[in-house]
Write a protein that holds these residues in place. Structure first.
Motif, PDB file in Angstrom:
ATOM      1  N   PRO A  73      -8.470  -2.124  -4.365  1.00 41.04           N
ATOM      2  CA  PRO A  73      -8.002  -0.577  -4.168  1.00 41.04           C
ATOM      3  C   PRO A  73      -6.616  -0.780  -4.465  1.00 41.04           C
ATOM      4  O   PRO A  73      -5.953  -1.697  -4.634  1.00 41.04           O
ATOM      5  CB  PRO A  73      -7.993  -0.350  -2.683  1.00 41.04           C
ATOM      6  N   PRO A  74      -5.922   0.547  -4.785  1.00 42.75           N
ATOM      7  CA  PRO A  74      -4.573   0.311  -4.918  1.00 42.75           C
ATOM      8  C   PRO A  74      -3.642  -0.647  -3.958  1.00 42.75           C
ATOM      9  O   PRO A  74      -3.965  -0.254  -2.522  1.00 42.75           O
ATOM     10  CB  PRO A  74      -4.162   1.926  -4.941  1.00 42.75           C
ATOM     11  N   ILE A  75      -2.928  -1.283  -4.426  1.00 41.01           N
ATOM     12  CA  ILE A  75      -2.128  -2.140  -3.427  1.00 41.01           C
ATOM     13  C   ILE A  75      -0.654  -1.916  -3.348  1.00 41.01           C
ATOM     14  O   ILE A  75       0.067  -2.224  -4.394  1.00 41.01           O
ATOM     15  CB  ILE A  75      -2.218  -3.474  -3.765  1.00 41.01           C
ATOM     16  N   PRO A  76      -0.028  -0.880  -2.639  1.00 42.45           N
ATOM     17  CA  PRO A  76       1.471  -0.585  -2.395  1.00 42.45           C
ATOM     18  C   PRO A  76       2.297  -1.938  -2.429  1.00 42.45           C
ATOM     19  O   PRO A  76       1.964  -3.103  -1.970  1.00 42.45           O
ATOM     20  CB  PRO A  76       1.504   0.018  -1.091  1.00 42.45           C
ATOM     21  N   LYS A  77       3.463  -2.050  -2.671  1.00 43.46           N
ATOM     22  CA  LYS A  77       4.234  -3.123  -2.681  1.00 43.46           C
ATOM     23  C   LYS A  77       4.553  -3.571  -1.415  1.00 43.46           C
ATOM     24  O   LYS A  77       4.605  -2.541  -0.271  1.00 43.46           O
ATOM     25  CB  LYS A  77       5.687  -2.882  -3.616  1.00 43.46           C
ATOM     26  N   ASN A  78       4.769  -4.558  -1.119  1.00 46.28           N
ATOM     27  CA  ASN A  78       5.182  -5.279   0.053  1.00 46.28           C
ATOM     28  C   ASN A  78       4.115  -5.064   1.240  1.00 46.28           C
ATOM     29  O   ASN A  78       4.300  -4.852   2.327  1.00 46.28           O
ATOM     30  CB  ASN A  78       6.482  -4.708   0.782  1.00 46.28           C
ATOM     31  N   ASN A  91       7.796  -6.786  -2.893  1.00 45.92           N
ATOM     32  CA  ASN A  91       8.417  -5.490  -2.818  1.00 45.92           C
ATOM     33  C   ASN A  91       8.914  -4.904  -4.098  1.00 45.92           C
ATOM     34  O   ASN A  91      10.141  -4.611  -4.016  1.00 45.92           O
ATOM     35  CB  ASN A  91       9.369  -5.512  -1.796  1.00 45.92           C
ATOM     36  N   ILE A  92       8.300  -4.838  -5.288  1.00 49.07           N
ATOM     37  CA  ILE A  92       8.757  -4.330  -6.654  1.00 49.07           C
ATOM     38  C   ILE A  92       7.876  -3.561  -7.464  1.00 49.07           C
ATOM     39  O   ILE A  92       8.351  -2.396  -7.316  1.00 49.07           O
ATOM     40  CB  ILE A  92       8.870  -5.603  -7.418  1.00 49.07           C
ATOM     41  N   GLY A 121       3.869  -6.525  -9.961  1.00 51.74           N
ATOM     42  CA  GLY A 121       3.855  -6.572  -8.664  1.00 51.74           C
ATOM     43  C   GLY A 121       4.866  -7.187  -8.195  1.00 51.74           C
ATOM     44  O   GLY A 121       5.226  -7.232  -6.922  1.00 51.74           O
ATOM     45  N   GLY A 122       5.724  -7.691  -9.109  1.00 47.91           N
ATOM     46  CA  GLY A 122       7.125  -8.236  -8.798  1.00 47.91           C
ATOM     47  C   GLY A 122       7.375  -9.210  -9.744  1.00 47.91           C
ATOM     48  O   GLY A 122       8.596  -9.854  -9.476  1.00 47.91           O
ATOM     49  N   ALA A 123       6.891  -9.392 -10.920  1.00 46.20           N
ATOM     50  CA  ALA A 123       7.439 -10.397 -11.698  1.00 46.20           C
ATOM     51  C   ALA A 123       8.864 -10.125 -12.617  1.00 46.20           C
ATOM     52  O   ALA A 123       8.478  -9.155 -13.067  1.00 46.20           O
ATOM     53  CB  ALA A 123       6.156 -10.671 -12.675  1.00 46.20           C
ATOM     54  N   VAL A 124       9.683 -10.930 -12.484  1.00 46.02           N
ATOM     55  CA  VAL A 124      10.603 -10.735 -13.249  1.00 46.02           C
ATOM     56  C   VAL A 124      10.784 -11.824 -14.767  1.00 46.02           C
ATOM     57  O   VAL A 124      10.718 -12.706 -14.165  1.00 46.02           O
ATOM     58  CB  VAL A 124      11.927 -10.808 -12.517  1.00 46.02           C
ATOM     59  N   PHE A 125      10.973 -11.412 -15.688  1.00 45.55           N
ATOM     60  CA  PHE A 125      11.112 -12.150 -16.859  1.00 45.55           C
ATOM     61  C   PHE A 125      12.389 -12.600 -16.822  1.00 45.55           C
ATOM     62  O   PHE A 125      13.238 -12.163 -16.600  1.00 45.55           O
ATOM     63  CB  PHE A 125      10.964 -11.305 -18.206  1.00 45.55           C
ATOM     64  N   ASP A 132       3.892  -1.116  -7.139  1.00 41.26           N
ATOM     65  CA  ASP A 132       2.757  -0.822  -6.484  1.00 41.26           C
ATOM     66  C   ASP A 132       1.659  -1.484  -7.749  1.00 41.26           C
ATOM     67  O   ASP A 132       1.876  -0.968  -8.989  1.00 41.26           O
ATOM     68  CB  ASP A 132       2.394   0.593  -6.439  1.00 41.26           C
ATOM     69  N   LEU A 133       0.527  -2.056  -7.249  1.00 43.80           N
ATOM     70  CA  LEU A 133      -0.528  -2.491  -8.129  1.00 43.80           C
ATOM     71  C   LEU A 133      -1.674  -1.436  -8.262  1.00 43.80           C
ATOM     72  O   LEU A 133      -2.009  -0.820  -7.077  1.00 43.80           O
ATOM     73  CB  LEU A 133      -1.134  -3.883  -7.674  1.00 43.80           C
ATOM     74  N   GLU A 134      -2.147  -1.232  -9.197  1.00 41.57           N
ATOM     75  CA  GLU A 134      -3.000  -0.009  -9.371  1.00 41.57           C
ATOM     76  C   GLU A 134      -4.392  -0.738  -9.112  1.00 41.57           C
ATOM     77  O   GLU A 134      -4.716  -1.992  -8.977  1.00 41.57           O
ATOM     78  CB  GLU A 134      -3.156   0.364 -11.021  1.00 41.57           C
ATOM     79  N   ALA A 135      -5.499   0.253  -9.119  1.00 44.08           N
ATOM     80  CA  ALA A 135      -6.773  -0.272  -8.555  1.00 44.08           C
ATOM     81  C   ALA A 135      -7.490  -0.902  -9.762  1.00 44.08           C
ATOM     82  O   ALA A 135      -7.030  -0.913 -10.860  1.00 44.08           O
ATOM     83  CB  ALA A 135      -7.760   1.018  -8.249  1.00 44.08           C
ATOM     84  N   ASN A 136      -8.143  -2.001  -9.283  1.00 46.23           N
ATOM     85  CA  ASN A 136      -9.092  -2.731 -10.272  1.00 46.23           C
ATOM     86  C   ASN A 136      -8.106  -3.326 -11.415  1.00 46.23           C
ATOM     87  O   ASN A 136      -8.483  -3.428 -12.459  1.00 46.23           O
ATOM     88  CB  ASN A 136     -10.067  -1.893 -10.835  1.00 46.23           C
ATOM     89  N   THR A 137      -6.972  -4.142 -11.002  1.00 45.78           N
ATOM     90  CA  THR A 137      -6.100  -4.758 -11.776  1.00 45.78           C
ATOM     91  C   THR A 137      -6.167  -6.470 -11.221  1.00 45.78           C
ATOM     92  O   THR A 137      -5.313  -6.893 -11.835  1.00 45.78           O
ATOM     93  CB  THR A 137      -4.700  -4.205 -11.755  1.00 45.78           C
ATOM     94  N   VAL A 138      -6.715  -6.706 -10.188  1.00 47.93           N
ATOM     95  CA  VAL A 138      -6.463  -7.940  -9.456  1.00 47.93           C
ATOM     96  C   VAL A 138      -7.597  -8.591  -9.604  1.00 47.93           C
ATOM     97  O   VAL A 138      -8.619  -8.090  -9.124  1.00 47.93           O
ATOM     98  CB  VAL A 138      -5.972  -7.720  -8.203  1.00 47.93           C
ATOM     99  N   GLN A 139      -7.724 -10.059  -9.890  1.00 49.96           N
ATOM    100  CA  GLN A 139      -8.795 -10.673 -10.047  1.00 49.96           C
ATOM    101  C   GLN A 139      -8.548 -12.074  -9.301  1.00 49.96           C
ATOM    102  O   GLN A 139      -7.712 -12.822  -9.943  1.00 49.96           O
ATOM    103  CB  GLN A 139      -9.468 -10.789 -11.196  1.00 49.96           C
TER     104      GLN A 139
END
Length: 440
Positions: free
Chosen positions: A107-112, A73-74, A427-431, A76-83
């Motif tokens: 497809p676009p992947i909303p958070k959570n 829940n951080i 997508g939620g990653a925190v440094f 939204d992932l854009e389209a064509n960014t996940v493999q």
């Protein structure tokens, strides 16, 4: 469900067969995310030919019916960014690992929400007669924006076989080729939260008493006094500032050493705010122009209000493992009152990759005291950044970013992930940067 999805490259393969299995899975978010492991259930459907001959090279398809983890829940992932990539275990008549890989298509992947992963494919060269079973194993999820991060998922229980290929002896031989199609076996991971740890980039030395005009070492006076005797350069005292931060992933506390210096220009002062002794290594690749810091320097004593100072965005890409430093923050102070005016580190804002972290000092720590002369339209009574600053170094910014985390035992703003990535929330990653001493 995948009727016809499995493609047999061997010349005499039988009809494709699909089977679904489900298994308990643990997914490890990127280290920079600060998120805990995720326990979930993976459901996959494996499609493979029912029959084939020794020497055939067959194609196997892995379809995700359900991934074990969601997009945090951080962001939204854009389209064509996940493999996705993964490993399929072959056993029985022949054993081995089949490298599986899917295209970067989603497809676009909303958070959570549930992750939407493409079908993975791999190839297997059949070398022995008998039954060859296919069983899903570990898989990775790679997200390449705003930076590349991986979430690694592995079974937490024995997984049932998902498909069986009956391999027959043939006198003709089949197609030749690699046993796995040279597909990669590394698995990407899911981003889940934003960076932390406030870097610092100042190399200026802490002033001596002769430079500061005999600072008494307290927190209520600065390291120098300006405005008289022809002096133009004033070096402030390094103070420990306890910050309370509002970040995209919650409230965090951290302490950072900060120093404010000034150079007299007419009756105004050019300010430089430096973060000291807290350098971190980047946990991931950070693209240039991704992070921008700014601060509202708090005025006290004779003058009131704030002065806006800001630093540039990172001018170059920062590679994973390279040190990250916070640049000097600069701005112009136009006094609004005559007398002794104090300057203290104030609200710090870090904007990165579309996220904003705001850190407010839990208490005021004076770094510098100046003798000031009231100027028209000066700070006193002006209130906020623009009016009190009399002009900032480059204007305020709204596109940068940060992430934050707790200071814990390190005391060096381990929570201001000013470093790009900070917000690396893929997508939620925190440094989470680990501070270290500057190498001199």
């Amino acid at each position: 469900m995948l009727g016809g999805a499995g493609v047999l490259l061997g010349v005499s393969a039988g009809t494709a067969r699909a089977a679904e299995v489900a298994y308990a899975t643990e997914c490890i978010p990127p280290a920079i995310s600060g998120l805990p492991p995720v326990q979930g259930t993976t459901k996959v459907e494996i499609t493979a030919p029912a029959e084939a001959k020794v020497g055939d090279e067959v194609e196997v398809v892995w379809k995700f019916v359900q991934a074990a983890s969601k997009n945090p829940n951080i962001l939204d992932l854009e389209a064509n960014t996940v493999q996705p990539t993964g490993t399929l275990k072959a056993a029985g008549a022949q054993t081995g690992d089949i490298a599986m890989q899917g295209p970067r298509e989603n497809p676009p992947i909303p958070k959570n929400t549930d992750m939407k992963l493409s079908d993975m494919k791999g190839k297997l060269k059949l070398t022995a007669p008998g039954e060859v079973t296919l069983t899903p194993d570990a898989y990775n999820i790679n997200v390449n924006k705003p930076i590349s991060t991986d979430t690694k998922c592995a079974p937490k229980e024995t997984v049932n076989k998902a498909a069986t290929i009956k391999v027959k002896v043939t006198d003709g031989g089949g197609n030749s080729g690699g046993t796995t199609g040279d597909l990669p076996t590394v698995i990407p991971t899911l981003p889940t939260s934003v960076p932390t740890g406030l870097p610092t980039g100042s190399s200026s030395p802490t002033p001596s008493e002769s430079e500061t005009g005999g600072d008494d070492g307290g927190t209520s006076t600065g390291g120098g006094t300006g405005g008289g005797g022809g002096q133009t350069d004033f070096t402030g005292k390094e103070v420990q500032v306890p910050y309370e931060c509002k970040t995209p992933i919650g409230d965090k506390n951290a302490t950072s050493p900060v120093q404010i210096n000034a150079k007299k220009s007419g009756e105004n002062f050019d300010l430089t705010v430096q973060f000291k002794k807290s350098v971190m290594d980047s946990p991931a690749d950070i693209p240039k122009d991704s992070v921008k810091p700014s601060m509202e320097v708090a005025l006290g004593g004779a003058d009131k209000g704030t002065v806006h100072v800001e630093g540039p965005t990172n001018s170059e890409d920062i590679k994973s493992g390279e040190p990250i430093e916070i640049p000097d923050l600069t701005g112009t102070y136009k006094p609004g009152a005559s007398g002794e005016s104090t300057l203290s580190p104030g609200v710090l804002t870090i904007e990165a990759l579309g996220t904003t972290t705001t850190c407010t000092p839990a208490k005021s720590e004076v770094s510098l005291t100046l003798d000031t002369t009231e100027q028209a339209s000066g700070a006193s009574g002006g209130g906020s950044a623009g009016g009190s600053a009399g002009g900032s170094a480059g204007g305020s910014s709204t596109n940068g970013g940060l992430a934050a985390t707790g200071a814990e035992d390190h005391g060096a703003l381990k929570a201001l992930g000013l470093v790009a990535g900070t917000a690396l929330l893929l997508g939620g990653a925190v440094f989470t940067f680990m501070p270290r001493r500057r190498v001199r």
